[in-house]
Design a protein around this motif. Sequence first.
Motif, PDB file in Angstrom:
ATOM      1  N   PRO A 268     -50.945   4.736 -34.200  1.00 32.63           N
ATOM      2  CA  PRO A 268     -49.655   4.050 -34.050  1.00 32.63           C
ATOM      3  C   PRO A 268     -48.473   5.010 -34.168  1.00 32.63           C
ATOM      4  O   PRO A 268     -48.563   6.059 -34.810  1.00 32.63           O
ATOM      5  CB  PRO A 268     -49.672   3.058 -35.212  1.00 32.63           C
ATOM      6  CG  PRO A 268     -50.477   3.756 -36.266  1.00 32.63           C
ATOM      7  CD  PRO A 268     -51.534   4.533 -35.532  1.00 32.63           C
ATOM      8  N   HIS A 419     -49.093   2.671 -25.477  1.00 29.22           N
ATOM      9  CA  HIS A 419     -49.407   1.498 -26.288  1.00 29.22           C
ATOM     10  C   HIS A 419     -49.269   1.790 -27.782  1.00 29.22           C
ATOM     11  O   HIS A 419     -49.354   0.859 -28.598  1.00 29.22           O
ATOM     12  CB  HIS A 419     -50.834   1.022 -25.979  1.00 29.22           C
ATOM     13  CG  HIS A 419     -50.880  -0.098 -24.990  1.00 29.22           C
ATOM     14  ND1 HIS A 419     -50.872   0.106 -23.641  1.00 29.22           N
ATOM     15  CD2 HIS A 419     -50.914  -1.449 -25.168  1.00 29.22           C
ATOM     16  CE1 HIS A 419     -50.913  -1.060 -23.015  1.00 29.22           C
ATOM     17  NE2 HIS A 419     -50.941  -2.018 -23.911  1.00 29.22           N
ATOM     18  N   SER A 420     -49.061   3.051 -28.141  1.00 26.35           N
ATOM     19  CA  SER A 420     -48.899   3.395 -29.559  1.00 26.35           C
ATOM     20  C   SER A 420     -47.648   2.745 -30.148  1.00 26.35           C
ATOM     21  O   SER A 420     -47.588   2.510 -31.361  1.00 26.35           O
ATOM     22  CB  SER A 420     -48.840   4.915 -29.727  1.00 26.35           C
ATOM     23  OG  SER A 420     -50.079   5.512 -29.377  1.00 26.35           O
ATOM     24  N   ILE A 423     -48.881  -0.709 -31.000  1.00 26.39           N
ATOM     25  CA  ILE A 423     -49.773  -0.604 -32.158  1.00 26.39           C
ATOM     26  C   ILE A 423     -48.959  -0.346 -33.417  1.00 26.39           C
ATOM     27  O   ILE A 423     -49.233  -0.915 -34.492  1.00 26.39           O
ATOM     28  CB  ILE A 423     -50.797   0.522 -31.926  1.00 26.39           C
ATOM     29  CG1 ILE A 423     -51.704   0.177 -30.742  1.00 26.39           C
ATOM     30  CG2 ILE A 423     -51.637   0.766 -33.164  1.00 26.39           C
ATOM     31  CD1 ILE A 423     -52.633   1.298 -30.316  1.00 26.39           C
ATOM     32  N   SER A 427     -48.752  -2.681 -36.840  1.00 27.30           N
ATOM     33  CA  SER A 427     -49.105  -2.073 -38.127  1.00 27.30           C
ATOM     34  C   SER A 427     -47.937  -2.138 -39.099  1.00 27.30           C
ATOM     35  O   SER A 427     -48.122  -2.405 -40.304  1.00 27.30           O
ATOM     36  CB  SER A 427     -49.543  -0.622 -37.914  1.00 27.30           C
ATOM     37  OG  SER A 427     -50.653  -0.537 -37.035  1.00 27.30           O
ATOM     38  N   TYR A 453     -54.900  -4.191 -33.147  1.00 32.31           N
ATOM     39  CA  TYR A 453     -53.741  -3.306 -33.072  1.00 32.31           C
ATOM     40  C   TYR A 453     -53.275  -2.843 -34.457  1.00 32.31           C
ATOM     41  O   TYR A 453     -52.499  -1.888 -34.552  1.00 32.31           O
ATOM     42  CB  TYR A 453     -52.578  -3.984 -32.349  1.00 32.31           C
ATOM     43  CG  TYR A 453     -52.770  -4.111 -30.853  1.00 32.31           C
ATOM     44  CD1 TYR A 453     -52.121  -3.254 -29.972  1.00 32.31           C
ATOM     45  CD2 TYR A 453     -53.619  -5.079 -30.313  1.00 32.31           C
ATOM     46  CE1 TYR A 453     -52.298  -3.364 -28.613  1.00 32.31           C
ATOM     47  CE2 TYR A 453     -53.791  -5.185 -28.939  1.00 32.31           C
ATOM     48  CZ  TYR A 453     -53.147  -4.327 -28.108  1.00 32.31           C
ATOM     49  OH  TYR A 453     -53.333  -4.417 -26.745  1.00 32.31           O
ATOM     50  N   ARG A 455     -53.468  -0.950 -37.712  1.00 36.34           N
ATOM     51  CA  ARG A 455     -54.159   0.208 -38.253  1.00 36.34           C
ATOM     52  C   ARG A 455     -53.909   0.316 -39.764  1.00 36.34           C
ATOM     53  O   ARG A 455     -52.787   0.167 -40.227  1.00 36.34           O
ATOM     54  CB  ARG A 455     -53.673   1.515 -37.585  1.00 36.34           C
ATOM     55  CG  ARG A 455     -53.861   1.531 -36.092  1.00 36.34           C
ATOM     56  CD  ARG A 455     -55.343   1.654 -35.704  1.00 36.34           C
ATOM     57  NE  ARG A 455     -55.492   1.891 -34.288  1.00 36.34           N
ATOM     58  CZ  ARG A 455     -55.643   0.946 -33.377  1.00 36.34           C
ATOM     59  NH1 ARG A 455     -55.674  -0.329 -33.751  1.00 36.34           N
ATOM     60  NH2 ARG A 455     -55.771   1.245 -32.097  1.00 36.34           N
TER      61      ARG A 455
END
Length: 460
Positions: A268, A419-420, A423, A427, A453, A455
């Motif tokens: 993320p 997409h981080s 994510i 998170s 998603y 983390r």
Amino acid sequence: MPKRNKKSGGKAPKRPPPNPAPASSSDEENDTAELRALVARVEALEKEKAMRDAGLGDGGSTSGAPPPSRKSTRKGRGAKLMEILSSRLTALEKPVERHAPPGPPVVQVQASDPEEQQHSQGASCQAVPMPSTGGAFPSAGTGGAAGARSDAPLALDPWLCRAQHVIWSALAPSTRHSYQSKAREFEAFRAALALPQVWPIPPEHLMRFLLYLHSINVACRSLSVYLAALAFCAKASGFADATADFRVRKLVEGLKRICPPMPDRRKPITPGILVRLINRFEVLCSTPYESLLFRTISIIMFFGAFRPSEVLYASAGDESGRALQLQDVLIKADGVIITLRRSKTDQRGVGFKVRLGLAQNLALCPVRTLRSYLAARPAVRGALFCHVDASPVTFFQFRVLFRRAVADLGFRAEDYGLHSFRIGAASAAADLGLPARDIQRIGRWRSWAFKYYVREPDER
């Protein structure tokens, strides 16, 4: 009186036997052989046609082509009979146009409005070569379609073209492209193994295809996508869904047990990484405007938990209109409202409003950053995020800059993607202790998929 021969016992002498009939000429023999071959072909075709018709008329009668007798060997009669048989044979062997649903791989649907208008006005569909259907396609007339040649073209009715167009339009453009691509892969696999390209698909074909995909290291998660594509293709054309077969389902389940799916290794973008990232943009970008542009994109994608396809253009020629437009943004005193006209979970275009509020950290405040960007942005309509020349920012452009900045910060570029940001948003929301329903609403997830998603701290 003539004297009788004593040796003959006084009987009259026997007459010599008549001369044997002359042998037929080589031309007549050739004609006879050709006639017999023609008769055999006509009888076979008429027998097959009679079976297809299933009682519709006297299709199986062969009285019109009697086998030639030995007496009919004269050249004139033989030529006449050959002419009759040849005409009948040509009529039987003529390809039959079949009206049938289009095959899965050939349905082409455009997302633009002009294409919709063209189909709505009754634009004709071009006939396409279709694989053999094993009698699954409905017949067109008394002749039927089951006995027609497999390479004969299928003539599609305009209404059927329109129906197929609308059915495939129910899918997102990316999903439609993926399904058609995977259907073509399946047909190429069957062609390579000389398997009959019949629909409905025999379960054995699917099982062999899945084992082939597994042998070339296709991820087990992708196998479900292949099955979903073939299931949609079959249902859209009115065929039975072979992917629901017990053996096919258990085969996929067994492959997943043998080779468990690899966990998602994407990391993320945390608030701390986001600050360092946007500071790095100031070094990498050639102008202050470009730095502000990519800074705004990063902050909006993080706080809005946006998918890349919801914000950026897929390419410079992207005309889908899915990316954010200038008119989709409404600035207010206490926040900003961004309207998503269509998204992955909103294929019908109902729309969804994303509200972003003020943040205490001025460097990461989405409202102040967006105001600064809009003040510097060219005064043109179109894409929300554009360059000085008004050209839209694409996935590729942002991804190249993003990965370079990540690498400059000392991280592995392959561990981070666009997409981080999404994510990281999920998170961060979990770190704040927000309930699952709120996290699901922030990311516009319609299921519990958001858990993939989130983390844990040791995974970042």
